[in-house]
Enzyme design. Sequence first.
Site, PDB file in Angstrom:
ATOM      1  N   ASN A  93       0.321  -1.451  -0.002  1.00 44.14           N
ATOM      2  CA  ASN A  93      -0.067   0.407  -0.191  1.00 44.14           C
ATOM      3  C   ASN A  93       0.980   1.264   0.291  1.00 44.14           C
ATOM      4  O   ASN A  93       1.546   1.316   0.982  1.00 44.14           O
ATOM      5  CB  ASN A  93      -1.041   0.050   1.607  1.00 44.14           C
ATOM      6  N   TRP A  94       0.859   1.352  -1.439  1.00 39.45           N
ATOM      7  CA  TRP A  94       1.523   2.682  -1.062  1.00 39.45           C
ATOM      8  C   TRP A  94       1.703   4.831  -0.247  1.00 39.45           C
ATOM      9  O   TRP A  94       1.910   5.042  -1.101  1.00 39.45           O
ATOM     10  CB  TRP A  94       2.371   3.753  -2.914  1.00 39.45           C
ATOM     11  N   LYS A  95      -0.183   4.549  -0.130  1.00 39.12           N
ATOM     12  CA  LYS A  95      -0.482   5.434   0.076  1.00 39.12           C
ATOM     13  C   LYS A  95      -0.573   6.559  -0.390  1.00 39.12           C
ATOM     14  O   LYS A  95      -0.153   7.228  -1.450  1.00 39.12           O
ATOM     15  CB  LYS A  95      -0.345   5.881   1.734  1.00 39.12           C
TER      16      LYS A  95
ATOM     17  N   HIS B  50      -9.436   1.841   5.126  1.00 35.28           N
ATOM     18  CA  HIS B  50      -7.911   1.649   6.242  1.00 35.28           C
ATOM     19  C   HIS B  50      -8.141   2.676   6.943  1.00 35.28           C
ATOM     20  O   HIS B  50      -9.094   3.450   6.898  1.00 35.28           O
ATOM     21  CB  HIS B  50      -6.903   2.016   5.021  1.00 35.28           C
TER      22      HIS B  50
ATOM     23  N   GLU C  40      -6.220   4.956   8.285  1.00 35.98           N
ATOM     24  CA  GLU C  40      -6.171   5.928   7.675  1.00 35.98           C
ATOM     25  C   GLU C  40      -6.874   7.283   7.768  1.00 35.98           C
ATOM     26  O   GLU C  40      -7.662   8.048   6.968  1.00 35.98           O
ATOM     27  CB  GLU C  40      -4.573   6.643   7.235  1.00 35.98           C
TER      28      GLU C  40
ATOM     29  N   GLU D 145      -4.476  -4.502  10.646  1.00 33.83           N
ATOM     30  CA  GLU D 145      -4.116  -3.775  10.760  1.00 33.83           C
ATOM     31  C   GLU D 145      -3.353  -3.339  12.009  1.00 33.83           C
ATOM     32  O   GLU D 145      -5.184  -2.493  12.449  1.00 33.83           O
ATOM     33  CB  GLU D 145      -3.955  -3.242   9.525  1.00 33.83           C
TER      34      GLU D 145
ATOM     35  N   GLY E 259       3.398   2.609  10.936  1.00 30.27           N
ATOM     36  CA  GLY E 259       3.915   3.396  10.231  1.00 30.27           C
ATOM     37  C   GLY E 259       4.378   3.805  11.630  1.00 30.27           C
ATOM     38  O   GLY E 259       5.002   4.101  12.088  1.00 30.27           O
TER      39      GLY E 259
ATOM     40  N   SER F 284       3.758  -2.154  10.037  1.00 33.23           N
ATOM     41  CA  SER F 284       5.426  -2.210  10.477  1.00 33.23           C
ATOM     42  C   SER F 284       6.047  -4.216   9.855  1.00 33.23           C
ATOM     43  O   SER F 284       6.727  -4.042  10.355  1.00 33.23           O
ATOM     44  CB  SER F 284       6.055  -1.832  11.903  1.00 33.23           C
TER      45      SER F 284
ATOM     46  N   GLY G  32       3.251  -1.293   4.118  1.00 37.98           N
ATOM     47  CA  GLY G  32       3.255   0.592   3.865  1.00 37.98           C
ATOM     48  C   GLY G  32       4.203   0.996   3.321  1.00 37.98           C
ATOM     49  O   GLY G  32       5.071   0.602   2.238  1.00 37.98           O
ATOM     50  N   GLY G  33       5.087   1.516   4.660  1.00 36.08           N
ATOM     51  CA  GLY G  33       6.885   1.708   4.269  1.00 36.08           C
ATOM     52  C   GLY G  33       7.904   1.203   3.385  1.00 36.08           C
ATOM     53  O   GLY G  33       8.483   1.056   2.639  1.00 36.08           O
TER      54      GLY G  33
HETATM   55  P1  13P Z   1       3.419   0.152   7.672  1.00 32.43           P
HETATM   56  O1  13P Z   1       3.676  -1.146   6.645  1.00 32.43           O
HETATM   57  O2  13P Z   1       4.166   1.451   6.250  1.00 32.43           O
HETATM   58  O3  13P Z   1       3.439   0.545   8.923  1.00 32.43           O
HETATM   59  O4  13P Z   1       1.877   0.575   7.205  1.00 32.43           O
HETATM   60  C1  13P Z   1       0.705  -0.682   7.389  1.00 32.43           C
HETATM   61  C2  13P Z   1      -0.180   0.132   6.569  1.00 32.43           C
HETATM   62  O5  13P Z   1      -0.901   0.666   6.932  1.00 32.43           O
HETATM   63  C3  13P Z   1      -0.621  -1.009   5.390  1.00 32.43           C
HETATM   64  O6  13P Z   1      -2.295  -0.786   4.681  1.00 32.43           O
END
Ligand code: 13P
Length: 252
Positions: A11-13, A96, A98, A168, A174, A214, A235-236
């Site tokens: 997930n590149w956000k 999600h 966020e 999640e 993050g 993470s 994510g990251g």
């Molecule tokens: P991180 O891997 O950066 O913690 O993000 C997880 C995430 O929200 C994937 O959707």
Amino acid sequence: MQTRTPLIAGNWKMQKTIGEALALVNALRSNLSNVKAEIVVAPTYTALSKVAECLQGSNIGVAAQDLFWEDFGAYTGAISAPLIKDAGAKYVIIGHSERRQFFGETDVTVNKKIKAALKHQLIPILCVGETLAEREGNLVQQIIEEQVSRGLYQLTQVELKDLVIAYEPVWAIGTGKTATPAQAEETHVLIRNFIAAQFSQEFADRLRILYGGSVKVANCKELLALKNIDGALIGGASLNAEEFSAIAKSVA
Ligand code: 13P
């Protein structure tokens, strides 16, 4: 015994210009041509069609990060299922944390979005997870069951046949704090049992439940080795070709 194909999704956000997105998927394409997992990337809307074009004929699928539930109309700023499908998406991330935190997403809107995705044969990746306060207040089970049951309200297991759920924990996103393998497995079991009770054991056994929060090279192996963890939503670490590839390749 039920075998579930592992799914590793990035997930590149709100990251990567079109040029950066193409550089990343070109690297992934060559790195990941023969991994055992199914691979999905979720770029921004602006890069979606170019990324999908670049991945044609590869083993990497494309997801959108969200959608709006109406198909077309006067909804300034919104993107619908037919539009993301047209751009080449096969999956769509829905709910999600966020989106829940910054954009007013609720279980009710999540449910509408899942219905919209299914209507257009997009595979929903439903995200659920508790906050730190909820975990500390012993509310994990209640919160997760509410998010799952409200998110899937009025839907049948036939309609939901390809559904993916991503667990999640909000406190692990993050932050560098990962759920321990035991915490993750425990919640995945809870989700699978709840799905079995609400739908059927057969459907629960087939359902892929991803862990997110993470995930990185250093912790992916022990998480992905667990019986009820069927992949990861990353994510990251998905923004870097080498890291994401190493995680995907760690699937045994
Ligand atoms: P991180 O891997 O950066 O913690 O993000 C997880 C995430 O929200 C994937 O959707």
